[in-house]
Design a protein around this motif. Structure first.
Motif, short mmCIF file in Angstrom:
data_model
loop_
_atom_site.label_atom_id
_atom_site.label_comp_id
_atom_site.label_asym_id
_atom_site.label_seq_id
_atom_site.Cartn_x
_atom_site.Cartn_y
_atom_site.Cartn_z
N PHE A 545 0.86 -1.19 0.00
CA PHE A 545 0.00 0.00 0.00
C PHE A 545 0.90 1.24 0.00
O PHE A 545 1.30 1.74 1.05
N PRO A 546 1.23 1.76 -1.18
CA PRO A 546 2.10 2.95 -1.27
C PRO A 546 1.54 4.16 -0.52
O PRO A 546 2.30 5.01 -0.05
N SER A 547 0.21 4.24 -0.39
CA SER A 547 -0.40 5.39 0.28
C SER A 547 -0.14 5.39 1.78
O SER A 547 -0.45 6.37 2.47
N ASP A 548 0.46 4.32 2.32
CA ASP A 548 0.74 4.27 3.76
C ASP A 548 1.74 5.34 4.20
O ASP A 548 1.85 5.63 5.40
N SER A 549 2.46 5.90 3.25
CA SER A 549 3.40 6.97 3.62
C SER A 549 2.66 8.17 4.18
O SER A 549 3.24 9.01 4.88
N ASN A 550 1.36 8.26 3.88
CA ASN A 550 0.54 9.37 4.38
C ASN A 550 -0.45 8.90 5.45
O ASN A 550 -1.28 9.67 5.90
N ALA A 551 -0.35 7.62 5.84
CA ALA A 551 -1.32 7.05 6.78
C ALA A 551 -0.73 7.01 8.19
O ALA A 551 0.45 7.30 8.41
N VAL A 552 -1.59 6.66 9.15
CA VAL A 552 -1.15 6.51 10.53
C VAL A 552 -1.76 5.24 11.13
O VAL A 552 -2.81 4.77 10.71
N VAL A 553 -1.05 4.70 12.12
CA VAL A 553 -1.58 3.64 12.98
C VAL A 553 -1.62 4.22 14.38
O VAL A 553 -0.64 4.85 14.83
N ILE A 554 -2.72 4.06 15.09
CA ILE A 554 -2.87 4.63 16.42
C ILE A 554 -3.09 3.52 17.44
O ILE A 554 -3.38 2.38 17.08
N ASN A 555 -2.95 3.86 18.72
CA ASN A 555 -3.19 2.86 19.75
C ASN A 555 -4.60 3.01 20.34
O ASN A 555 -5.33 3.95 20.02
N GLU A 556 -4.97 2.08 21.22
CA GLU A 556 -6.31 2.10 21.82
C GLU A 556 -6.54 3.37 22.64
O GLU A 556 -7.66 3.89 22.67
N ALA A 557 -5.48 3.85 23.31
CA ALA A 557 -5.62 5.06 24.12
C ALA A 557 -5.99 6.26 23.24
O ALA A 557 -6.76 7.14 23.66
N ALA A 558 -5.45 6.31 22.02
CA ALA A 558 -5.78 7.40 21.10
C ALA A 558 -7.24 7.31 20.65
O ALA A 558 -7.93 8.32 20.54
N VAL A 559 -7.72 6.08 20.40
CA VAL A 559 -9.12 5.90 20.03
C VAL A 559 -10.03 6.41 21.14
O VAL A 559 -11.02 7.11 20.91
N LYS A 560 -9.68 6.06 22.36
CA LYS A 560 -10.47 6.50 23.51
C LYS A 560 -10.41 8.01 23.66
O LYS A 560 -11.43 8.67 23.95
N GLU A 561 -9.22 8.59 23.49
CA GLU A 561 -9.05 10.03 23.61
C GLU A 561 -9.90 10.77 22.57
O GLU A 561 -10.51 11.80 22.87
N LEU A 562 -9.96 10.24 21.36
CA LEU A 562 -10.69 10.90 20.27
C LEU A 562 -12.19 10.59 20.31
O LEU A 562 -12.98 11.24 19.61
N GLY A 563 -12.59 9.59 21.09
CA GLY A 563 -14.01 9.24 21.20
C GLY A 563 -14.57 8.55 19.97
O GLY A 563 -15.78 8.64 19.71
#
Length: 789
Positions: A545-563
């Motif tokens: 997936f060449p577009s991954d250079s612009n993507a992010v992977v986040i952790n569970e704490a970030a999901v919770k923080e963002l709601g």
């Protein structure tokens, strides 16, 4: 002393160990309290710190921005001078055929030596750091690279780009009790980014000297207009609001001052130059020192009063011959002080020989001069007087209170022979010992808990190669060659070393105006496999997936923080560039502790990179020494002459709890000392009890009593005292350790078995101590026992 050899040896040995242990504790406390006091202007030096609050997250850090120091000098009259220090980490130093990795390399402004009193052995303190590409090095580094030659004006090649730096000064090795520890200082004028005018880029330490008699609170108040003037444009650009509007909405962005002398013991801020100490540990050590001295004094009082009946007739005869009570009290106090003097002299000798061992346990660098300084000698003299008077006062008053007629007739008051006070003192001794045993057990239980805690990844068998960017264009080739080794299970580049994170950035969820502070670092495709992380949902970065250079992977704490409820359909707005960038969330990794277990897992954003400054290498079933040798051979193919810099991930995590490990070791040592001193006293009392009950034991044996029954009878009284001590020790030990554990986000539970084992350990120790004398007395021939006296 000659007449009562056993009791004399026990008294002197107990006091010697007690005083030696107390001397070590005093030296430890003096060293901690003396941090940074070698600076002549130390009482007027302050460090600026930052308190920020954004999106409900509090930031308390030592980091400040580049232009602050100049504005403080120009706009705050109370500020005489200000300087900046920046930690550059580890660099490779090269001179002729020598090349080594050096730690603790920092940059500093040209007035650094005008503010701090680090001793410059060679060079001019006013000009040593003035010119670009100039540096001052420690005496140790000067000897390491130049031997006996004068290093001034010599040129060294340092860093990944092998830049040339001229040695313009040599400073004496930094004192061990300095919160700033460095091996080399590079001139700040070398680096263009040190002149950056970004007021929101906080990444270095700012120190200032305040005018005589000025109030640092005035400096803090006058920094606020400076912030409003300079920070507001940046706030408007990045947040769309002024600093005043930001604060009115509950946000915080303030600089404040901390005295230099308070940094080591009173700071709990992020980004300290080194892990700070703790005033609570100072209090704990002080209490332990007092406990040990009290136990030693109790031994002396117990054994002296136990032998009092034997000296009662001596006192009676002296009184009959005209001795005054005050004279007798003076005699006994003099005897007591004499014991204390002998013990103190022996304690100094013991401390002298055990100092290297204590340094290893405590992490200190104490020297012999610390043992012989005037303040410590004064304290030692005070200890002699205190111990002599405290340990001798009760026996002196007790023995001289006898009435002549009753003494000479052998009729002493019942209270005189009562063991009530001795029983209380023995109970108090074992109360102290049991409290220390329980506390030590809980400290080690917590250390074992955090070391075995599931971090969310496997930290074992991972080697981190530092400064991997030195490989330059060979980074991919080097990694591929390593991966061809069957013993290597994975390798991953990153720009970040764990534990820790070196980048914290503001993000927003698409369609939301709320700001969120999240940790960020870059990783390559193999990071998930190499660290053995686990995906919660979605996927990790993928070569397909060449577009991954612009993507992010986040952790569970970030999901919770963002709601978020469906994070894979969301976008994250990144403000870490010239303009806002929308980044797709392609996966959610399960929370893992990328920082210390003392803190809860923070929101984390992973970005993609092909290369990085750090290379994680996971090896399987291989001896670490062999693995290092193999990797070094591969490294030398690409970087001939440059040393390989590496560390092991599990050791780096363990180092986070070095202060707690040392606390546990110190607890153990002094707990053993306290128990040993208490057992000395118990041994002496058991010997005295056996002596006093010699005739009783003989009669019991004639009447058919067994050795076991006599031993149990003599041990019963001491067993009862230890059980009482255990009951009284449970709550204080629980209270102290419960408060200590509050400093950990991840902590063990305090279970009853810890207390039970502490009590059983004390009981077993007391039984073993008393049993020797009990068995010895019980085995004596009854004929000899009945002829006693």
């Amino acid at each position: 002393m000659r007449k009562h050899k056993l009791f004399s040896v026990i008294n002197i040995l107990g006091l010697t160990i007690g005083i030696a242990g107390t001397l070590f504790i005093i030296m430890y406390i003096q060293d901690e309290l003396g941090y940074d006091h070698f600076n002549e202007k130390g009482d007027r030096i302050y460090r600026v710190n930052l308190h920020g609050k954004l999106a409900g997250q509090d930031i308390h850090t030592t980091s400040t921005c580049y232009p602050l120091y100049k504005a403080m000098v120009e706009e705050i009259p109370e500020v005489e001078q200000a300087t900046r220090v920046n930690d550059m980490g580890e660099w490779i130093f090269r001179y002729e055929d020598k090349a080594f990795k050096e730690e603790k390399v920092m940059t500093a402004d040209s007035n650094f030596f005008n503010i701090f009193s680090y001793e410059l052995l060679k060079g001019n303190p006013k000009t040593a750091l003035m010119e670009p590409n100039s540096m001052v090095i420690s005496a140790s580094l000067a000897t390491k690279y130049f031997g006996e030659d004068n290093p001034l004006d010599k040129t060294m090649s340092i860093g990944n780009d092998k830049s040339n730096y001229k040695v313009t000064g040599v400073f004496a090795d930094v004192p061990s009790n300095s919160h700033l520890k460095f091996n080399a200082l590079l001139s700040s004028s070398t680096f263009s980014w040190m002149n950056d005018n970004q007021w929101l880029s906080n990444s270095l330490w700012t120190y200032y000297v305040i005018s005589e008699g000025a109030d640092p609170a005035d400096v803090d108040r006058k920094m606020d207009p400076i912030l409003e003037k300079n920070v507001t444009p940046a706030f408007v650009e990045f947040l769309g609001k002024s600093l005043e509007e930001f604060r009115s909405e509950g946000g915080i962005y303030n600089y404040w001052s901390l005295p230099l002398y308070d940094i080591h013991l009173k700071s709990s801020l992020q980004d300290e130059p080194e892990p700070p100490g703790s005033m609570s540990y100072i209090w704990i050590m002080s209490i332990i020192g007092v406990f040990i001295m009290v136990i030693a004094c109790i031994n002396f009082m117990n054994l002296t009063t136990a032998k009092s009946a034997g000296r009662a007739k001596e006192v009676g005869l002296r009184k009959t011959l005209g001795s005054l009570r005050s004279t007798l009290i003076g005699q006994f106090l003099t005897e007591s002080v004499a014991y204390a003097v002998i013990a103190a002299l022996l304690a100094v000798v013991v401390a002298y020989f055990l100092m290297p061992l204590f340094n290893e346990i405590s992490g200190k660098q104490l020297v012999i001069s610390d043992l012989l300084n005037l303040s410590l000698l004064g304290i030692l003299l005070a200890i002699i007087v205190f111990v002599g008077l405290l340990a001798g006062s009760y026996p002196a008053l007790y023995l001289t209170s006898f009435k002549i007629t009753e003494v000479l007739k052998g009729k002493l008051k019942a209270g005189m022979k009562s063991g009530g006070i001795r029983s209380f003192l023995v109970t108090f001794q074992f109360w102290i010992s049991i409290v220390l045993i329980i506390c030590t057990a809980i400290v080690y239980q917590q250390l074992k808990y955090v070391q075995n805690q599931n971090l969310g990844f496997d930290k074992e068998h991972i080697l981190m190669i530092e400064d991997a960017s030195r490989l330059d264009k060979n980074q991919v080739s080097f990694k591929n060659e390593l991966m061809s080794n069957t013993a290597i299970a994975g390798a991953s580049y990153s720009n970040n070393t764990v534990p820790g994170v070196n980048n914290t950035t503001i993000f927003r969820a698409a369609g939301d105006e709320a700001d969120h502070i999240m940790a960020t670092y870059y990783v390559d495709y193999e990071h998930l496999k190499t660290l053995d992380l686990e995906m919660k949902e979605g996927r990790f970065f993928d070569l397909n997936f060449p577009s991954d250079s612009n993507a992010v992977v986040i952790n569970e704490a970030a999901v919770k923080e963002l709601g978020w409820t469906d994070p894979l359909s969301e976008k994250l707005i990144d403000f870490n560039s010239d303009s806002a960038i929308y980044r797709n969330v392609v996966g959610v990794v399960k929370d893992f502790n990328f920082e210390s277990l003392k803190f809860n897992v923070r929101p984390l954003v992973l970005r993609f990179t092909n290369t990085g400054n750090i290379l994680y290498v996971r090896f399987a079933g291989e001896d670490p020494a062999n693995m290092v040798a193999s990797i070094t051979d591969t490294w030398d193919k690409y970087m001939t002459g440059d040393p390989l810099s590496y560390s092991f991930l599990d050791e780096d995590y363990d180092a986070l709890f070095r202060a707690e490990q040392r606390l546990g070791q110190v607890f153990t040592v002094f707990t053993v000392l306290a128990i040993f001193i208490a057992c000395l006293g118990l041994f002496g009392l058991a010997a005295f009890t056996a002596e006093q009950r010699t005739k009783e034991i003989g009669i019991r044996k004639v009447l058919g009593a067994s050795v076991w029954s006599i031993t149990s009878l003599m041990s019963a009284e001491f067993t009862k005292l230890v059980i009482i001590a255990f009951v009284l020790a449970v709550y204080p030990a629980y209270y102290v350790m419960d408060r200590w554990l509050e400093g950990f986000a991840n902590k063990t539970e305090i279970t009853f078995w810890v207390f039970l084992l502490g009590g059983l350990a004390a009981l077993l120790i007391s039984w073993l101590t008393v049993s020797y004398q009990s068995l010895k007395a019980a085995r004596v021939d009854p004929v000899r026992s009945l002829k006693y006296e």
